[in-house]
Design a protein around this motif. Structure first.
Motif, mmCIF file in Angstrom:
data_model
loop_
_atom_site.group_PDB
_atom_site.id
_atom_site.type_symbol
_atom_site.label_atom_id
_atom_site.label_comp_id
_atom_site.label_asym_id
_atom_site.label_seq_id
_atom_site.Cartn_x
_atom_site.Cartn_y
_atom_site.Cartn_z
ATOM 1 N N VAL A 459 12.328 -8.846 -4.525
ATOM 2 C CA VAL A 459 13.077 -7.653 -4.903
ATOM 3 C C VAL A 459 13.025 -7.463 -6.412
ATOM 4 N N ARG A 460 12.610 -6.291 -6.859
ATOM 5 C CA ARG A 460 12.700 -5.946 -8.265
ATOM 6 C C ARG A 460 14.080 -5.367 -8.490
ATOM 7 N N MET A 461 14.874 -6.033 -9.327
ATOM 8 C CA MET A 461 16.260 -5.648 -9.507
ATOM 9 C C MET A 461 16.369 -4.228 -10.052
ATOM 10 N N SER A 462 17.322 -3.486 -9.538
ATOM 11 C CA SER A 462 17.586 -2.134 -9.989
ATOM 12 C C SER A 462 19.035 -2.029 -10.409
ATOM 13 N N ALA A 463 19.323 -1.015 -11.199
ATOM 14 C CA ALA A 463 20.698 -0.808 -11.666
ATOM 15 C C ALA A 463 21.632 -0.521 -10.493
ATOM 16 N N VAL A 464 21.139 0.238 -9.504
ATOM 17 C CA VAL A 464 21.970 0.556 -8.336
ATOM 18 C C VAL A 464 22.319 -0.711 -7.570
ATOM 19 N N LEU A 465 21.319 -1.584 -7.378
ATOM 20 C CA LEU A 465 21.562 -2.818 -6.631
ATOM 21 C C LEU A 465 22.546 -3.711 -7.372
ATOM 22 N N LEU A 466 22.352 -3.908 -8.662
ATOM 23 C CA LEU A 466 23.258 -4.753 -9.435
ATOM 24 C C LEU A 466 24.682 -4.207 -9.429
ATOM 25 N N ALA A 467 24.816 -2.897 -9.604
ATOM 26 C CA ALA A 467 26.140 -2.291 -9.618
ATOM 27 C C ALA A 467 26.814 -2.424 -8.256
ATOM 28 N N ALA A 468 26.054 -2.195 -7.178
ATOM 29 C CA ALA A 468 26.635 -2.308 -5.835
ATOM 30 C C ALA A 468 27.070 -3.742 -5.540
ATOM 31 N N LEU A 469 26.273 -4.717 -5.972
ATOM 32 C CA LEU A 469 26.636 -6.116 -5.748
ATOM 33 C C LEU A 469 27.899 -6.487 -6.529
ATOM 34 N N ALA A 470 27.986 -6.012 -7.771
ATOM 35 C CA ALA A 470 29.166 -6.319 -8.578
ATOM 36 C C ALA A 470 30.424 -5.704 -7.972
ATOM 37 N N VAL A 471 30.342 -4.444 -7.574
ATOM 38 C CA VAL A 471 31.500 -3.774 -6.967
ATOM 39 C C VAL A 471 31.878 -4.451 -5.658
ATOM 40 N N ALA A 472 30.872 -4.799 -4.850
ATOM 41 C CA ALA A 472 31.155 -5.462 -3.574
ATOM 42 C C ALA A 472 31.831 -6.809 -3.785
ATOM 43 N N GLY A 473 31.423 -7.547 -4.815
ATOM 44 C CA GLY A 473 32.048 -8.839 -5.082
ATOM 45 C C GLY A 473 33.517 -8.713 -5.418
ATOM 46 N N VAL A 474 33.856 -7.761 -6.274
ATOM 47 C CA VAL A 474 35.265 -7.564 -6.644
ATOM 48 C C VAL A 474 36.085 -7.120 -5.438
ATOM 49 N N LEU A 475 35.570 -6.146 -4.686
ATOM 50 C CA LEU A 475 36.296 -5.658 -3.518
ATOM 51 C C LEU A 475 36.452 -6.743 -2.452
ATOM 52 N N THR A 476 35.451 -7.604 -2.323
ATOM 53 C CA THR A 476 35.522 -8.678 -1.327
ATOM 54 C C THR A 476 36.635 -9.659 -1.644
ATOM 55 N N VAL A 477 36.725 -10.066 -2.893
ATOM 56 C CA VAL A 477 37.776 -11.016 -3.286
ATOM 57 C C VAL A 477 39.154 -10.410 -3.047
ATOM 58 N N VAL A 478 39.339 -9.158 -3.431
ATOM 59 C CA VAL A 478 40.643 -8.510 -3.226
ATOM 60 C C VAL A 478 40.910 -8.307 -1.740
ATOM 61 N N GLY A 479 39.858 -7.955 -0.980
ATOM 62 C CA GLY A 479 40.037 -7.732 0.453
ATOM 63 C C GLY A 479 40.485 -8.974 1.190
#
Length: 598
Positions: A459-479
């Motif tokens: 996978v060639r990293m993209s800004a969309v992928l990095l941003a989605a992973l970061a947001v998902a990580g924060v939401l997962t911990v809170v969830g």
């Protein structure tokens, strides 16, 4: 010869055999651990408390010296790698043993440790010096294991691969024996007619003791799998023996207490554990014949093929799913008299998790899709832990507050067997992934300079992928940290409030899913998508506990955890689509090369 000259001779032998300087330091730390554990066995662990077993200190001293004696015997004979393995194997169980001892500080009246303390009243007692010496001994045991692993890089005590037999069969035997031993450790340690001495299994007992038993039970199969798959027969032998010694230190005192205390009887749990540990010792010492395979002239010991490992993971996942379903539909509690036993509102979540994990396990037997399903299973297994701990909470609360009217039903046993099987499936799936990666390395397909896969699927990293992973990580911990549903007069367990039995499952779910999100950022394209699908499945099952419990709890409504988990699922889906649609690394490099040629 003076003692100083003898010590210098031993050190020269260690250096001559190739041991790194860290091994003598590891042995020294192990000596300190033995001294600390011995002192803790002799000094009272609870103020004003007495042991229920006169021979208890002797048994504890013998068990404390066992890893040190094995490691020293190997080191003096030149088996420095085996010595390092013994110390590392014993260290793997040290954190769980330390947590188990800390129950004496949290509430000694609920600790089932008659070899250290036999409750005789209901007064609150504080921890004494002996307890902290025991904890310090476990910490030093862990330090010795870390130093021993560092020494392996400079050790030269290897054995020919032919001496190891079939690593695939040994892996199956060792991990199965470790799982059996772990199951035995979480079972009831003994029976008791003593008024103040509780005889409960790990899930009926207090939270701290339960955490200690689960850590030890989980460390056994993981240590066995890592030791056998290390590719070094010396390290394998030492690691299995060290793990067996650490497990025996938990199981043997219960047997001795049952034989030496009149009001305590022998239970099946420690016997099952010792049988599993005995088989683990046999797997370490006995040569297992290799299967008939064509001679390719290669002497390197290799792990069993990824196909067999995927099949093993699938079998464990099928077992976990079946046990979870049975645990969800069988009674968690049994009562004496007209009082109806309460049912856990989380049993439908356990049923759903069991079905999902079971289906993934069945898919692992289909060769064409097993490679794609394996990363999903590597994450989805934790859904059984999340739901299983919530189901067990009902039994823990009821058996601790019903005045002896309620007792654990068959659903408790099936549930914790499902949790153990799910953990075994996870270990097998992760090892299978490592073998798949090694196969790519051997084929020369994973040679990217940046560490990412360069096999046409990286996978060639993209800004969309990095941003989605970061947001998902924060939401997962809170969830996972906030309640999925709320109701009048009902306070659910969480990570930040009312930490209870379900909190351990929530903690495991948060750790596994966030870890998978981090790993997806560095994985090849297909595994990255699979990992993200697994994360999405776990989050969806966690959020589904709200609609699945609506008919079980009066006045239930969606809590903040539901909405955060739902939002996390959307973020994970965005990340999965970004990983699936982004151009692979090799295609991108080939396109740039073509432009340069033109």
């Amino acid at each position: 010869m003076t003692p100083e000259a003898s010590d210098e001779g031993v050190l020269r032998d260690l250096r001559a055999s190739g041991a790194a300087p860290a091994l003598p330091a590891a042995l020294a730390a192990s000596v300190l651990a033995f001294l600390s554990l011995t002192a803790g066995a002799l000094v009272p662990v609870v103020d004003g408390g007495e042991r229920g077993l006169a021979t208890g200190p002797v048994v504890l001293v013998v068990l404390a010296v066992l890893p040190l004696a094995l490691a020293a015997a190997f080191a003096l004979r030149g088996g420095t790698v085996s010595a390092a393995g013994v110390l590392a194997g014993a260290a793997a169980l040290a954190p769980g043993r330390a947590v188990l001892d800390l129950q004496l500080a949290a509430d000694p009246s609920r600790a089932s440790r008659p070899e250290l303390y036999l409750p005789s009243d209901l007064y609150a007692h504080s921890a004494a010096l002996g307890l902290w010496l025991l904890v310090a001994g476990h910490v030093l045991t862990a330090v010795a294991g870390v130093l021993a692993l560092r020494s392996r890089a400079g050790a030269a005590g290897e054995v020919a691969a032919g001496d190891a037999g079939d690593p695939g069969r040994r892996l199956a035997v060792a991990v199965s024996a470790a799982v059996v031993a772990g199951i035995g450790l979480v079972m009831q340690p003994f029976t008791s007619t003593e008024v103040y001495l509780l005889a409960q299994n790990a899930f009926e007992g207090p939270v701290v003791a339960m955490a200690g038993y689960l850590l030890v039970a989980a460390a056994l199969p993981v240590t066995a799998a890592i030791a056998v798959s290390s590719g070094d027969s010396d390290l394998m032998r030492g690691g299995l023996l060290g793990a067996a010694a650490g497990g025996a230190a938990v199981a043997v005192p219960a047997v001795v207490a049952a034989l030496g205390i009149g009001t305590v009887g022998l239970a099946a749990g420690p016997v099952v554990a010792l049988v599993g540990l005995a088989v683990l010792v046999v797997a370490a010492l006995v040569r297992i014949p290799a299967a008939d395979v064509p001679d390719t002239g290669e002497a390197e010991m290799r792990l069993p093929g990824s196909v067999r490992l995927r099949a093993g993971a699938g079998a464990a996942a099928l077992a976990a799913g079946a046990c979870a379903v049975i645990g969800a539909v069988t009674p968690q509690l049994e009562t004496q008299g007209p009082i109806a036993a309460p049912e856990s509102p989380a049993r439908w979540s356990l049923l759903a998790a069991g079905v999902v994990v079971g289906v993934l396990g069945a898919a692992m037997f289909v060769p064409r899709i097993a490679v794609l399903v394996r990363p999903v299973l590597s994450v989805a297994w934790v859904a059984v832990l999340v739901a299983g701990t919530a189901v067990l909470d009902t039994a823990v609360i009821a058996t601790g507050s019903a005045g002896g009217v309620a007792s654990s039903g068959p659903g408790v046993v099936w549930t914790w067997v499902a949790m153990v099987a799910a953990a075994v499936a996870a270990c097998s799936s992760v090892v299978a992934g490592a073998v798949e990666r090694d196969d790519l390395d051997d084929a020369g397909l994973d040679d990217a300079d940046d560490g990412s896969a360069d096999d046409g699927s990286g996978v060639r990293m993209s800004a969309v992928l990095l941003a989605a992973l970061a947001v998902a990580g924060v939401l997962t911990v809170v969830g996972f940290g906030m309640p999925v549903f709320t109701a009048p007069d009902y306070v659910p367990a969480g990570l930040w409030a009312r930490f209870g039995t379900p909190s351990w499952g929530l903690l495991a779910g948060a750790a596994v899913t966030v870890g998978a999100l981090v790993l997806a950022a560095r994985s090849r394209q297909a595994p990255a998508v699979g990992l993200l699908c697994g994360v999405g499945a776990v989050l969806a099952l966690h959020a589904a506990s709200f609609p699945l419990s609506r008919g079980e709890i009066a006045g239930v409504s969606a809590g903040p955890g539901f909405w955060f988990a739902f939002a996390a699922v959307i973020a994970v889906l965005v990340a999965a689509m970004a990983a699936a649609l982004v151009r692979p690394v090799r295609e991108d490099a080939d396109a740039q090369g073509g432009r340069r040629k033109r």
